[in-house]
Design an enzyme around this catalytic site. Structure first.
Site, PDB file in Angstrom:
ATOM      1  N   VAL A  17      14.123  69.113  20.902  1.00  0.00           N
ATOM      2  CA  VAL A  17      13.984  69.795  19.609  1.00  0.00           C
ATOM      3  C   VAL A  17      13.558  71.250  19.800  1.00  0.00           C
ATOM      4  O   VAL A  17      14.132  72.162  19.199  1.00  0.00           O
ATOM      5  CB  VAL A  17      12.972  69.036  18.720  1.00  0.00           C
ATOM      6  CG1 VAL A  17      12.573  69.868  17.507  1.00  0.00           C
ATOM      7  CG2 VAL A  17      13.580  67.721  18.271  1.00  0.00           C
ATOM      8  N   THR A 127       7.615  64.968  14.796  1.00  0.00           N
ATOM      9  CA  THR A 127       7.514  63.889  13.802  1.00  0.00           C
ATOM     10  C   THR A 127       6.089  63.342  13.844  1.00  0.00           C
ATOM     11  O   THR A 127       5.657  62.819  14.869  1.00  0.00           O
ATOM     12  CB  THR A 127       8.522  62.778  14.157  1.00  0.00           C
ATOM     13  OG1 THR A 127       9.824  63.359  14.209  1.00  0.00           O
ATOM     14  CG2 THR A 127       8.485  61.644  13.147  1.00  0.00           C
ATOM     15  N   PHE A 256      27.561  55.197   9.933  1.00  0.00           N
ATOM     16  CA  PHE A 256      26.483  54.404  10.523  1.00  0.00           C
ATOM     17  C   PHE A 256      26.651  52.913  10.299  1.00  0.00           C
ATOM     18  O   PHE A 256      25.676  52.188  10.111  1.00  0.00           O
ATOM     19  CB  PHE A 256      25.119  54.871   9.960  1.00  0.00           C
ATOM     20  CG  PHE A 256      24.331  55.635  10.976  1.00  0.00           C
ATOM     21  CD1 PHE A 256      24.664  56.927  11.293  1.00  0.00           C
ATOM     22  CD2 PHE A 256      23.265  55.052  11.653  1.00  0.00           C
ATOM     23  CE1 PHE A 256      23.981  57.630  12.263  1.00  0.00           C
ATOM     24  CE2 PHE A 256      22.570  55.749  12.617  1.00  0.00           C
ATOM     25  CZ  PHE A 256      22.928  57.039  12.922  1.00  0.00           C
ATOM     26  N   ALA A 259      29.187  48.354  14.472  1.00  0.00           N
ATOM     27  CA  ALA A 259      28.366  47.338  15.139  1.00  0.00           C
ATOM     28  C   ALA A 259      28.365  47.562  16.647  1.00  0.00           C
ATOM     29  O   ALA A 259      29.294  48.138  17.201  1.00  0.00           O
ATOM     30  CB  ALA A 259      28.917  45.947  14.823  1.00  0.00           C
ATOM     31  N   CYS A 267      13.944  58.514  19.180  1.00  0.00           N
ATOM     32  CA  CYS A 267      13.442  58.576  17.800  1.00  0.00           C
ATOM     33  C   CYS A 267      13.390  57.227  17.081  1.00  0.00           C
ATOM     34  O   CYS A 267      12.317  56.790  16.665  1.00  0.00           O
ATOM     35  CB  CYS A 267      14.270  59.561  17.002  1.00  0.00           C
ATOM     36  SG  CYS A 267      13.971  61.250  17.537  1.00  0.00           S
ATOM     37  N   LYS A 330      23.522  57.268  23.689  1.00  0.00           N
ATOM     38  CA  LYS A 330      24.709  57.530  22.853  1.00  0.00           C
ATOM     39  C   LYS A 330      25.511  58.636  23.523  1.00  0.00           C
ATOM     40  O   LYS A 330      24.986  59.331  24.413  1.00  0.00           O
ATOM     41  CB  LYS A 330      24.318  57.900  21.432  1.00  0.00           C
ATOM     42  CG  LYS A 330      23.603  59.235  21.324  1.00  0.00           C
ATOM     43  CD  LYS A 330      23.452  59.609  19.868  1.00  0.00           C
ATOM     44  CE  LYS A 330      22.759  60.941  19.697  1.00  0.00           C
ATOM     45  NZ  LYS A 330      22.603  61.348  18.336  1.00  0.00           N
TER      46      LYS A 330
END
Ligand code: NAD
Length: 460
Positions: A17, A127, A256, A259, A267, A330
């Protein structure tokens, strides 16, 4: 892009970030100093290196080191002393009992407060649990320092598309005690708002909860669809058809809903745990969040269970050579934090399988994290991983895997079986090449055939 004054900005924490924030604020025309307590990281950045993979970031950082608008330092006092704005972007990992560990945030806030020499706006980008802003603001008011305005500005960027997300966000959330407090931050973001970002100003507590609620909802959506996929598996439905049917409802939306074998990353897992912990602190049972977390842990085992079932039990995996495609949690990142690939790799090795792992960018990180062991091979290409393999498991939906030639895969695999944990491989093509393709919530036969039959049966 910036039409206002050039601001002097310090960003504390040069991680995913912080570094993206620093580079993008330099891109907006400001003078940015990025500071990190990790000397090796700062040394590498100052020498033109990158501590992690994020598309486009290396070029943006290099460009603004050239313009002189972005510099790196390990000295916090040097970075913040004359800053107009200080962004706090340090990590908030899971601490004991699921709570957010705020030690880095507190250290950064108080060190910066002690070093500033004039009025400054300090912005919490990390966060943080609801109430953190208020607690820190009170503590700062008691500490001797220059006047400090503390704001909350949760970050919603996604690894893999972080630069675009920062410069063209859906929304910018600012948590402030009053409009005047927020003025400088709002002027900083004015070009992004002019370009279409929605600006939402709210109380710091609401801003803090927004971030957790967004991640909690996204995590729940993933877990929900993964659970539907299991029901599809058990009943013979096809989760991809179900996804199309469900996602075309405008109240639900199509994003989103894919599956797979569960979420990972830095996160969702930690934020779901932290939010549940926060609820418990307030005497509430966050049953849904707890169920999401537990369900996700179960789903991370799903591909291994399918592999064990295919080989008639875990014992059948002993001595099997498995090509593992994908390590990152990912595509678009080399982040391995809580990645499903790690669970699968450990399970396979515990069952006595040999694993040859490849990822387009995450192999060096995985190698550093997991090291070497007999039977484990870190590979330099997808085809290298297939050498001598019995079966293939796909764990990250990198485009490189989606577009690869199934005929070459069929020729390489002794057992001709592919376990696709992300439902990313075009099933008709792969099955057409004689591969047994095992996916999540998808029946063994191609759905095209079913659709054609359905169309035929409804014709007059
Ligand atoms: P990270 O672990 O990649 O980076 C944190 C950096 O802070 C590290 O380089 C560390 O050395 C540095 N640091 C720690 N303490 C410090 C100190 N006292 N002074 C200076 N530097 C210090 O973390 P991240 O993924 O960038 O996440 C940062 C925060 O942003 C977290 O709260 C996270 O939940 C939140 N967030 C992350 C993402 C994401 O996609 N990674 C997205 C949105 C929000």
């Amino acid at each position: 892009m910036n039409r206002g004054p050039v601001l002097r900005i310090a960003v504390v924490g040069a991680g995913y970030v912080g570094l993206v924030t620093a580079a993008c604020l330099a891109e907006l025309g400001h003078a940015v100093a990025a500071v990190d307590s990790d000397g090796a990281r700062i040394g590498a950045l100052a020498a033109g290196g990158m501590p992690f993979f994020e598309p486009g970031l290396q070029g943006l950082v290099a460009a603004h080191r050239m313009t002189g608008r972005l510099r790196f330092t390990q000295r916090l006092d040097d970075a913040v002393r004359r800053a107009d704005l200080v962004f706090i972007a340090v990590g908030t990992p899971t601490g004991s009992d699921g709570a957010s560990d705020l030690r880095a945030v507190e250290a950064a806030v108080f060190a910066a407060a002690a070093a500033v020499q004039g009025p400054v706006t300090m912005v919490l980008k990390s966060t943080v649990p609801v109430g953190t802003h208020e607690r820190l603001r009170r503590a700062l008011a008691d500490a001797p320092s220059a006047p400090i305005v503390l704001l909350n500005n949760p970050e919603f960027l996604r690894e893999g598309t972080a630069i675009g997300d920062f410069l063209r966000p859906d929304r910018i959330i600012v948590g402030a005690d009053g409009e005047r407090d927020a003025a400088l931050l709002l002027s900083l973001y004015a070009p992004l708002v002019d370009a279409g970002a929605q600006l939402l100003c709210m109380s710091p507590r609401s801003a803090e909860l927004c971030k957790y609620a967004a991640n909690g909802m996204l995590a729940a959506r993933i877990s929900f669809m993964n659970e539907m996929a299991q029901i599809a598996d058990a009943t013979g439905a096809d989760i991809d058809e179900v996804r199309a049917g469900v996602g075309s409802d405008r109240r639900i939306g199509a994003d989103f809903l894919r599956a797979g074998i569960g979420y990972g990353g830095s996160c969702f897992p930690k934020d779901v745990r932290a939010l549940s912990h926060l609820a418990r602190q307030h005497g509430l049972d966050a049953r849904m969040l707890d169920a999401v977390a537990a369900t996700n842990e179960r789903h991370k085992r799903l591909l291994f269970d399918k592999m064990a079932r295919h080989y008639r039990g875990e014992a059948g995996l002993r001595g099997k050579r498995i090509a593992l495609w994908g390590l990152a949690f990912k595509p678009g990142t080399d982040d391995l934090r809580e990645a499903p690939s790690l669970s699968l790799l450990k399970q396979l090795e515990a069952a006595g399988a040999e694993v040859a792992a490849y990822d387009p960018v995450a192999v060096p990180v995985a190698r550093r994290l997991l090291g070497e062991r007999p039977g484990r091979r870190w590979c330099h290409s997808a085809s290298d991983a297939l050498q001598g393999a019995d079966a293939l498991a796909v764990v990250t939906e990198w485009q490189e895997f989606v577009g690869c030639d199934p005929a070459a895969v069929r020729a390489a695999l002794a057992d001709g079986v592919v376990f696709d944990g992300r439902n990313c491989l075009p099933c008709d093509d792969w099955r057409g090449r004689g591969l047994l393709l095992v996916q999540i919530g998808r029946p063994p036969r191609g759905t095209q055939v079913f659709r054609a039959n359905l169309a035929a049966s409804t014709m007059p």
